[in-house]
Scaffold this active site. Structure first.
Site, mmCIF file in Angstrom:
data_model
loop_
_atom_site.group_PDB
_atom_site.id
_atom_site.type_symbol
_atom_site.label_atom_id
_atom_site.label_comp_id
_atom_site.label_asym_id
_atom_site.label_seq_id
_atom_site.Cartn_x
_atom_site.Cartn_y
_atom_site.Cartn_z
ATOM 1 N N HIS A 48 41.241 55.853 78.512
ATOM 2 C CA HIS A 48 42.531 56.425 78.105
ATOM 3 C C HIS A 48 43.679 55.976 79.032
ATOM 4 O O HIS A 48 44.639 55.366 78.553
ATOM 5 C CB HIS A 48 42.422 57.943 77.988
ATOM 6 C CG HIS A 48 43.729 58.660 77.933
ATOM 7 N ND1 HIS A 48 44.651 58.453 76.931
ATOM 8 C CD2 HIS A 48 44.296 59.565 78.772
ATOM 9 C CE1 HIS A 48 45.722 59.211 77.163
ATOM 10 N NE2 HIS A 48 45.526 59.883 78.267
ATOM 11 N N HIS A 72 47.604 59.050 85.713
ATOM 12 C CA HIS A 72 48.400 60.180 85.220
ATOM 13 C C HIS A 72 47.592 61.453 84.975
ATOM 14 O O HIS A 72 48.154 62.543 84.997
ATOM 15 C CB HIS A 72 49.206 59.786 83.976
ATOM 16 C CG HIS A 72 48.423 59.781 82.698
ATOM 17 N ND1 HIS A 72 47.779 58.672 82.233
ATOM 18 C CD2 HIS A 72 48.167 60.765 81.793
ATOM 19 C CE1 HIS A 72 47.171 58.955 81.097
ATOM 20 N NE2 HIS A 72 47.377 60.217 80.805
ATOM 21 N N GLU A 76 45.587 66.521 87.288
ATOM 22 C CA GLU A 76 45.225 67.611 86.397
ATOM 23 C C GLU A 76 43.717 67.777 86.246
ATOM 24 O O GLU A 76 43.199 68.880 86.206
ATOM 25 C CB GLU A 76 45.822 67.376 85.003
ATOM 26 C CG GLU A 76 47.227 67.893 84.822
ATOM 27 C CD GLU A 76 47.390 69.377 85.141
ATOM 28 O OE1 GLU A 76 47.800 69.660 86.288
ATOM 29 O OE2 GLU A 76 47.110 70.218 84.286
ATOM 30 N N ASP A 77 43.014 66.648 86.138
ATOM 31 C CA ASP A 77 41.616 66.717 85.700
ATOM 32 C C ASP A 77 40.574 66.423 86.765
ATOM 33 O O ASP A 77 39.371 66.465 86.484
ATOM 34 C CB ASP A 77 41.383 65.728 84.532
ATOM 35 C CG ASP A 77 42.223 66.087 83.313
ATOM 36 O OD1 ASP A 77 42.707 67.229 83.267
ATOM 37 O OD2 ASP A 77 42.387 65.230 82.432
ATOM 38 N N ASP A 139 51.483 58.070 77.029
ATOM 39 C CA ASP A 139 50.294 58.929 77.000
ATOM 40 C C ASP A 139 50.168 59.575 75.619
ATOM 41 O O ASP A 139 49.106 59.589 74.994
ATOM 42 C CB ASP A 139 50.455 59.993 78.096
ATOM 43 C CG ASP A 139 49.362 61.047 78.070
ATOM 44 O OD1 ASP A 139 48.183 60.679 77.914
ATOM 45 O OD2 ASP A 139 49.703 62.238 78.229
HETATM 46 MN MN MN Z 1 46.633 61.545 79.278
#
Ligand code: MN
Length: 706
Positions: A48, A72, A76-77, A139
């Site tokens: 991705h 990016h 967050e992940d 994105d």
């Molecule tokens: Mn993304």
């Protein structure tokens, strides 16, 4: 989908080798960080970010944007934080990644158009660097292209957000190609049946006319070639989603929407644009009044092109747009076009694309200010590059727009005047936050209220909105007024008691008499005047009962004035600095209002003998609280550190020092005058006892009046 190798190959056509290496390194970094994570399609997660970077590569974005695209989703992940990214890839990349992550965190819930509008503005305002938006849009494009594997309801939710937020943002930044792709993908996800039906209907209807269109295209190309103009002629149709909208909301018929929107002619120079125009006007007859020169006079969003309409064979009309490659890039890619043709290594132009985009928007702003024309696009591009507003959420997800540097108090008043007046504290993103600290876009603010209104005069020092300012002023003024009226009534009743009268028992005639004499329209104004100390209650009572001169001698008035914490019209005399527990008296004097002294204060002696009617006994309210200033005089032996040890003792007892002044009396002795804030006499006694035991302290006493 490509590989990192093919991406790097494409990047090397416009980036420096070391920049390409950094992008490659960021890919491996992301791959490792996302190890074990998969997309819903089953592919490794890193595919991705790689695809997002490819989209940005198509736009010829700079290496920092590409690295940010790779990383990016890392904050967050994965457990990796901003600091780690900064250490590996520098502060700019870390800021970009952080910006994209912040956008991911804000949740869009409301269904109202106004809210969607605010949300778009907030998204723009939150990104301090325009590249954050570009990475976010790329994105979103990739997520929309790969919705396939998701559940229908999830697809529709993402599609709706794309239609309402991201497609309009792309439009505002002039990124037409991206907007069209997002809208069409969104349409397919929201209404899959309608979209594919309409798409195939359009395709077959347009194919039927294709021969005629290609004939026209060939005719245009031939004529331009004959004139020696190198040009690309392409056909533009209305895109799927706009056809759908026009049928749905503008009630246009399908037949009207299948035609070519325009033939686009892209040439090498401005000069060639006008020559092409001449050649085509020669080929087919132009329609009068349909020629527009947006090259000489660009549209307010910077769009440049020549537009004309020709009458073709069999009377069909042909729309023509003629522009240069640069103008074409601007028309299709908008703000992103600034990265397209110039890489920072070329020539004298040392700006990065971001700076150029900034300059460009600034230029547009100047044009706009001169023209006095307010265009949405510029308004919103401006928001990003010159933010002067912030957007924050209420606990229910409503978005409130506030000026830059606005505080929670401004927020409270923006929500409702009552909430402002009752506000005592606030939470920002679930943590207690200072009422006076500026808020930032994207924060969720909730106000804690009390049952009693408590606007504080100090709020006026930090609020920035006119609404908050005037509401606080209004509240404080009416509160003072209220208290003055109450006090005035008490003082007058007390004076009237001597005549066995009271405000409540005044006759209609007496009331009229007072109004006429003092020239007020309402008695409340008179009570207020007395309460403010502008007029003596004794004087008023003497005026009503002139025949019964009251002797103040031997008359002890009940304590009329109660000094409590909330009272804002009472001042404390500086000469004797009364504190709760002291016996006090109140002096009403014109101009100064009500001043509370210690009853023993020397300054009252004069008033007592000449204007006893202006004096009133006073009491402290039983529940009084707060800090009261008191003067102390301390004689000490001059020793190193003596002041520090006294100051420490004072603060250890919970009092604070407001002022301190030291006088050396002789080589061995000094005298300290200080003003401290204490809560009452007991507190003061504790403080003094605590200081007195210091071996260096010779004497300590409370400062007497004078
Ligand atoms: Mn993304």
């Amino acid at each position: 989908m490509g590989s990192i190798d093919s991406l790097c190959q494409r990047l090397s056509t416009y980036l420096e080798p070391d920049q390409v290496d950094t992008v490659r390194r960021s890919y491996y970094y992301a791959e490792q960080a996302h190890t074990g994570q998969f997309r819903s399609s089953g592919e490794p997660y890193v595919t991705h970010p790689l695809s997002v970077a490819e989209i940005l590569c198509d736009m010829h974005m700079d290496s920092e944007s590409l690295v940010a695209a790779m990383l990016h989703d890392v904050i967050e992940d994965t457990p990796i934080n901003k600091a780690a990214i900064e250490q590996q890839f520098g502060a700019t990349v870390a800021d970009l990644v952080d910006g994209v992550s912040k956008l991911a965190r804000i949740k869009f819930t409301s269904r109202e158009e106004k809210e969607a509008e605010n949300f778009r503005k907030m998204t723009l305002a939150m990104a301090k660097d325009i590249r954050v938006i570009l990475v976010k849009l790329a994105d979103r494009v990739h997520n929309m292209r790969t919705l396939g594997a998701l559940r229908l309801d999830k697809k529709q939710r993402i599609a709706k957000q794309t239609q309402e937020i991201y497609a309009p943002i792309a439009a505002r930044l002039g990124m037409n190609d991206m907007r069209i792709e997002l809208e069409n993908l969104g349409f397919h996800a929201t209404y899959p049946m309608r979209a594919s039906f309409l798409e195939s209907a359009l395709k077959s209807a347009r194919e039927k006319k294709l021969n005629q269109i290609i004939n026209t295209q060939n005719a245009l190309e031939e004529r331009l070639a004959r004139e020696g103009i190198i040009a690309q002629v392409s056909i533009r149709y209305k895109h799927l989603f706009s056809v759908y909208q026009k049928m749905r909301f503008e009630k246009k018929r399908f037949k009207e929407l299948i035609d070519v929107q325009a033939f686009q002619i892209v040439v090498g120079s401005v000069d060639a644009c006008y020559r092409a125009l001449g050649a085509l006007h020669n080929l087919y007859k132009p329609v009068t009044g349909e020629f527009r020169d947006f090259i000489a006079i660009p549209k307010a969003n910077g769009y440049q092109s020549l537009h004309t309409k020709l009458v073709g064979l069999q009377g069909s009309s042909i729309d023509i747009q003629i522009r240069t490659h640069d103008m074409n890039a601007m028309a299709n890619r908008g703000i992103a076009a600034h990265w397209l043709y110039h890489s920072s290594k070329e020539g004298e132009d040392n700006f990065g694309g971001h700076n150029r985009a900034k300059k460009w928007v600034k230029g547009l702003l100047e044009i706009q200010q001169q023209a006095g024309d307010s265009l949405e696009f510029i308004e919103n591009a401006k928001m990003d590059l010159f933010p002067d507003e912030i957007y924050v959420f209420t606990p229910k997800g409503k978005i409130i727009e506030l000026p830059n540097k606005a505080t929670a108090v401004d927020f409270a008043y923006a929500v409702h005047t009552d909430i402002g007046n009752h506000c005592i504290a606030c939470r920002v993103n679930d943590r207690i936050y200072n009422l006076s600290s500026p808020l930032q876009s994207g924060q969720r603010v909730s106000i804690i209220t009390s049952s009693q209104p408590q606007p504080h005069p100090s709020w006026l020092n930090f609020v920035v909105t006119g609404k908050a300012r005037s509401a606080i002023r209004h509240y404080l003024k009416s509160e003072r007024q209220h208290q003055a009226i109450d006090l005035g009534k008490k003082l007058l009743n007390q004076a009237l008691k001597v005549h066995q009268s009271s405000i409540e028992t005044l006759s209609e005639a007496q009331q009229q008499f007072l109004l006429q004499h003092y020239r007020f329209e309402q008695l409340e104004q008179l009570w207020e005047d007395i309460g403010m100390g502008n007029r003596s209650a004794f004087g008023v009572s003497q005026f009503l009962f002139p025949d019964q001169p009251a002797s103040l001698e031997g008359f002890t008035m009940p304590a009329a004035l109660v000094v409590d914490s909330a009272n804002k019209i009472v001042h404390f005399a500086r000469c004797c600095r009364p504190i709760p527990g002291d016996t006090i008296a109140a002096h009403c004097s014109a101009g100064k209002g009500i001043v509370v002294h210690q009853e023993s204060c020397r300054n009252l002696n004069d008033i007592r003998s000449h204007h006893p009617e202006n004096l009133s006994p006073a009491l402290w309210a039983a529940d009084i609280s707060g800090e009261f200033l008191v003067g102390l005089k301390i004689d000490v032996k001059s020793e190193r550190g003596v002041i520090a040890s006294i100051a420490t003792r004072i603060s250890e007892k919970g009092a604070s020092i407001e002022q301190i002044h030291v006088t050396n009396r002789d080589a061995k002795h000094a005298s300290i005058d200080l003003t401290a804030a204490v809560s009452d006499r007991i507190h003061l006694a504790n403080v003094m006892r605590f200081i007195r035991v210091l071996p260096t302290v010779v004497r300590i006493q409370r400062t007497r009046s004078g």
